[in-house]
Scaffold this active site. Structure first.
Site, PDB file in Angstrom:
ATOM      1  N   CYS A   1       6.825  -4.245  15.939  1.00 45.20           N
ATOM      2  CA  CYS A   1       6.326  -3.549  16.978  1.00 45.20           C
ATOM      3  C   CYS A   1       4.292  -3.483  17.368  1.00 45.20           C
ATOM      4  CB  CYS A   1       6.175  -1.842  16.176  1.00 45.20           C
ATOM      5  SG  CYS A   1       8.024  -1.825  16.308  1.00 45.20           S
TER       6      CYS A   1
ATOM      7  N   GLU B   1       0.623  -0.886   0.256  1.00 49.90           N
ATOM      8  CA  GLU B   1      -0.313   0.056   0.149  1.00 49.90           C
ATOM      9  C   GLU B   1       0.725   0.873   0.101  1.00 49.90           C
ATOM     10  OE1 GLU B   1      -4.283  -1.335   2.133  1.00 49.90           O
ATOM     11  OE2 GLU B   1      -1.628  -1.220   3.391  1.00 49.90           O
TER      12      GLU B   1
ATOM     13  N   CYS C   1       1.593  -1.463  15.771  1.00 41.78           N
ATOM     14  CA  CYS C   1       2.124  -1.478  14.747  1.00 41.78           C
ATOM     15  C   CYS C   1       0.915  -2.713  13.510  1.00 41.78           C
ATOM     16  CB  CYS C   1       3.216  -1.444  14.337  1.00 41.78           C
ATOM     17  SG  CYS C   1       2.824  -1.087  12.422  1.00 41.78           S
TER      18      CYS C   1
ATOM     19  N   CYS D   1       2.973   8.833   1.237  1.00 45.97           N
ATOM     20  CA  CYS D   1       3.367   8.076   1.751  1.00 45.97           C
ATOM     21  C   CYS D   1       4.246   5.984   0.856  1.00 45.97           C
ATOM     22  CB  CYS D   1       2.570   7.686   3.033  1.00 45.97           C
ATOM     23  SG  CYS D   1       3.659   6.216   3.885  1.00 45.97           S
TER      24      CYS D   1
ATOM     25  N   CYS E   1      -0.813   7.356   7.329  1.00 43.55           N
ATOM     26  CA  CYS E   1       0.953   6.405   7.183  1.00 43.55           C
ATOM     27  C   CYS E   1       0.753   5.788   8.521  1.00 43.55           C
ATOM     28  CB  CYS E   1       1.899   7.760   7.347  1.00 43.55           C
ATOM     29  SG  CYS E   1       2.386   7.729   5.171  1.00 43.55           S
TER      30      CYS E   1
ATOM     31  N   CYS F   1       6.609  -6.466   7.666  1.00 43.96           N
ATOM     32  CA  CYS F   1       7.870  -5.789   8.847  1.00 43.96           C
ATOM     33  C   CYS F   1       8.605  -6.909   9.411  1.00 43.96           C
ATOM     34  CB  CYS F   1       7.724  -4.646   9.723  1.00 43.96           C
ATOM     35  SG  CYS F   1       8.612  -4.140  10.134  1.00 43.96           S
TER      36      CYS F   1
HETATM   37  N1  SAH Z   1       9.576   0.714  10.598  1.00 41.63           N
HETATM   38  C1  SAH Z   1       9.860   2.517  10.011  1.00 41.63           C
HETATM   39  C2  SAH Z   1       8.329   2.840   9.720  1.00 41.63           C
HETATM   40  C3  SAH Z   1       7.230   2.513   9.230  1.00 41.63           C
HETATM   41  S1  SAH Z   1       6.209   2.856  10.693  1.00 41.63           S
HETATM   42  C4  SAH Z   1       8.925   3.393  11.362  1.00 41.63           C
HETATM   43  O1  SAH Z   1       8.419   2.018  12.228  1.00 41.63           O
HETATM   44  O2  SAH Z   1       9.427   4.206  11.833  1.00 41.63           O
HETATM   45  C5  SAH Z   1       5.375   4.263  10.215  1.00 41.63           C
HETATM   46  C6  SAH Z   1       4.838   5.214  11.119  1.00 41.63           C
HETATM   47  O3  SAH Z   1       3.499   4.478  11.933  1.00 41.63           O
HETATM   48  C7  SAH Z   1       5.741   4.816  12.848  1.00 41.63           C
HETATM   49  O4  SAH Z   1       6.493   5.794  13.758  1.00 41.63           O
HETATM   50  C8  SAH Z   1       5.700   3.528  13.650  1.00 41.63           C
HETATM   51  O5  SAH Z   1       6.099   3.918  15.083  1.00 41.63           O
HETATM   52  C9  SAH Z   1       3.887   4.358  13.587  1.00 41.63           C
HETATM   53  N2  SAH Z   1       2.895   3.759  13.888  1.00 41.63           N
HETATM   54  C10 SAH Z   1       2.597   2.062  13.336  1.00 41.63           C
HETATM   55  N3  SAH Z   1       1.698   1.584  13.867  1.00 41.63           N
HETATM   56  C11 SAH Z   1       0.293   3.148  14.473  1.00 41.63           C
HETATM   57  C12 SAH Z   1      -0.827   2.442  15.198  1.00 41.63           C
HETATM   58  N4  SAH Z   1      -1.427   2.170  15.360  1.00 41.63           N
HETATM   59  N5  SAH Z   1      -1.142   4.019  14.841  1.00 41.63           N
HETATM   60  C13 SAH Z   1      -0.718   5.184  15.201  1.00 41.63           C
HETATM   61  N6  SAH Z   1       0.895   5.258  14.000  1.00 41.63           N
HETATM   62  C14 SAH Z   1       0.922   4.351  14.349  1.00 41.63           C
HETATM   63 FE1  SF4 Z   2       7.864  -2.240  11.253  1.00 42.10          FE
HETATM   64 FE2  SF4 Z   2       5.782  -1.352  12.479  1.00 42.10          FE
HETATM   65 FE3  SF4 Z   2       7.711  -1.183  13.450  1.00 42.10          FE
HETATM   66 FE4  SF4 Z   2       7.701   0.645  11.810  1.00 42.10          FE
HETATM   67  S1  SF4 Z   2       6.394  -0.034  13.329  1.00 42.10           S
HETATM   68  S2  SF4 Z   2       9.378  -0.635  12.579  1.00 42.10           S
HETATM   69  S3  SF4 Z   2       6.461  -1.074  10.333  1.00 42.10           S
HETATM   70  S4  SF4 Z   2       6.338  -3.272  13.265  1.00 42.10           S
END
Ligand code: SAH
Ligand code: SF4
Length: 361
Positions: A120, A96, A123, A109, A345, A116
C-alpha cells in the site's frame, strides 16, 4: 543464532496439546494444567509448573520451547501513555507491537507478518517488503510479554493492526485468536478482538465460517476502485464490490458490524463525491467509519503516488466527519496518539533484516 528446531508449545490448541501429551503417555488433563500456566499465569518457564511432574517438565524442555520472542526495546510516550515494543524472533527478525491506553480501555496492537507483501502506497510496513509470516506462538507472545508487563487485566482489547496482513497469515491468526480467546479469562472476549484487513474476500468469508466471531475492520481509504487501485494494489485483484459482498456475508453470519478505516488524504479521498460514495457503502451493511489522520512517512518513494500523498487538514477532517454524520453514519476521528514516537498502529516502520538488528527509535 538463537534458532532452534523445537516444537512451539503455543502452536498447539488445547486438544492438539492433549494429543501430543497422550503420545508421551500423559493424561489429557495435563493439557488444561499447561494451558493454565501458559495463558492465565503467563508462565515462561516449565520449571515454574509445579503441578507438572518433573520428568514431563524435562521432556517438555527438551522437545518444545515456550517463548518465541525476546523483547529488545521499548519506547514510552509520557504524553499519551503509548508504548511501542520491539521484539526479536528466534531467527532474528524484528517485529513491533504497540500498547495504546484510551480511557478505560488499553488496546494491544499486534503484528502478524514480518513486513507485508501488499505494498500500500501510504504504509511504512508495506515499504519494507515482506519477509515471512509470524507463527502462532509469535503472535501470542506479543500478548503474553506485554501482558506480563502491564498485568493481565490491564489489556482489554487486541487489534490485529500491526505489521502485516492478518488474512494472508490466516491459519496462524485464527489459531492465535482461538487460544487467546478461549484461555485468557481476562475479559478479552470476541468483541474485544479486531482483525484489520485490506480486503481478501475469500478469507473474510472463511473467517465468518469459523466460530471466532471477532470484529473486522476494513482498510477502505476510498469508495472508488480507481482511487483504491492506485493506493492499494490488492484492490486490482479484489475490487470493492467483491470485498463488500464478503463483508455483508460476515456481518450476517456473525451479527457484528464492520469498522471502515479511512485514512484522510488531501484532495484524494476527502472530497464531496467521497462522502457520497462512503454513504452508499455504509448504507449497504451494518458499519461505522474511523477517520484516521495520515501519518506521512519520511522515507516514502520520491516518485509515484506516494510522493503526492498529504494529510487532510484537521478542519477538513472535521467537516468531512460532520457531513457523514448528517447522513446518519457513525463516524469517529482517531486521534493522533503516539505521534511523537510514530507508535500508533499501522505506522510501524522498521527495517527488519534477518541477521541484523537495526535501531529504529
Ligand atoms: N494489513 C492490515 C492491518 C495492518 S495496517 C490492513 O491493512 O488493514 C493497519 C492500519 O494502519 C490500516 O488501516 C492501514 O491503512 C493504516 N495505516 C497504514 N499506513 C498508515 C499511515 N502512514 N498513517 C496512518 N495509518 C496508516
Ligand atoms: Fe500491508 Fe500496510 Fe497495506 Fe496493511 S496497510 S495491507 S500492512 S501494506
Amino acid at each position: 543464532m538463537k534458532e532452534n528446531k523445537k516444537i512451539e508449545i503455543k502452536s498447539f490448541t488445547k486438544s492438539e496439546l492433549a494429543q501430543y501429551l497422550q503420545g508421551l503417555g500423559e493424561p489429557a488433563y495435563r493439557a488444561d494444567q499447561i494451558f493454565n500456566w501458559l495463558y492465565n499465569r503467563l508462565s515462561l518457564d516449565y520449571d515454574e509448573m509445579k503441578n507438572i511432574p518433573k520428568t514431563l517438565r524435562k521432556k517438555l524442555n527438551e522437545e518444545t520451547h515456550i517463548t518465541s520472542l525476546t523483547k529488545v526495546n521499548e519506547t514510552f510516550s509520557p504524553v499519551t501513555g503509548t508504548k511501542k515494543f520491539l521484539f526479536n524472533t528466534l531467527d532474528n527478525y524484528n517485529i513491533e507491537s504497540v500498547v495504546i491506553p484510551e480511557g478505560k480501555r488499553t488496546t494491544l496492537c499486534v503484528s502478524t507478518q514480518v513486513g507485508c507483501p501488499l505494498d500500500c502506497k501510504f504504509c511504512a510496513t508495506g515499504l519494507m517488503g515482506f519477509e515471512r509470516n509470524l507463527s502462532v506462538g509469535e503472535i501470542i507472545d506479543q500478548y503474553i510479554l506485554t501482558a506480563k508487563e502491564y498485568g493481565k487485566k490491564k489489556i482489554t482489547n487486541i487489534v490485529f493492526m500491526g505489521m502485516g496482513e492478518p488474512l494472508l497469515n490466516f491459519q496462524a491468526t485464527v489459531k492465535a485468536i482461538e487460544n487467546l480467546r478461549n484461555e485468557l479469562n481476562t475479559g478479552i472476549s470476541r468483541n474485544r478482538i479486531t482483525v484489520s484487513t485490506s480486503g481478501i474476500p475469500s478469507k473474510i468469508r472463511a473467517l465468518a465460517d469459523t466460530s471466532l466471531r471477532v470484529k473486522i475492520a476494513l482498510s477502505l481509504h476510498s469508495p472508488f476502485d480507481e482511487v483504491r487501485n492506485s493506493l492499494m494494489p490488492i484492490n486490482i485483484k479484489y475490487p470493492l464490490t467483491d470485498t463488500i459482498e464478503a463483508l455483508k456475508y460476515y456481518t450476517q453470519k456473525t451479527k457484528t458490524r464492520i469498522t471502515f478505516e479511512y485514512l484522510m488524504l488531501e484532495g484524494i479521498n476527502d472530497r464531496k463525491e467521497d462522502v457520497k460514495g462512503l454513504a452508499r457503502i455504509c448504507g449497504s451493511l451494518p458499519s461505522k467509519i474511523n477517520l484516521i489522520p495520515f501519518n506521512k512517512i519520511d522515507h516514502m518513494s520520491p516518485a509515484g503516488i506516494s510522493a503526492t500523498l498529504n494529510p487532510s487538514p484537521k478542519e477538513r477532517i472535521e467537516k468531512f466527519a460532520n457531513t457523514l454524520r448528517e447522513k446518519n453514519i457513525t463516524v469517529m476521528i482517531r486521534n493522533t496518539q503516539g505521534d511523537d514516537i510514530a507508535a500508533a498502529c499501522g505506522q510501524l516502520a522498521i527495517k527488519s533484516k534477518k541477521g541484523r538488528r537495526i535501531k529504529v527509535f
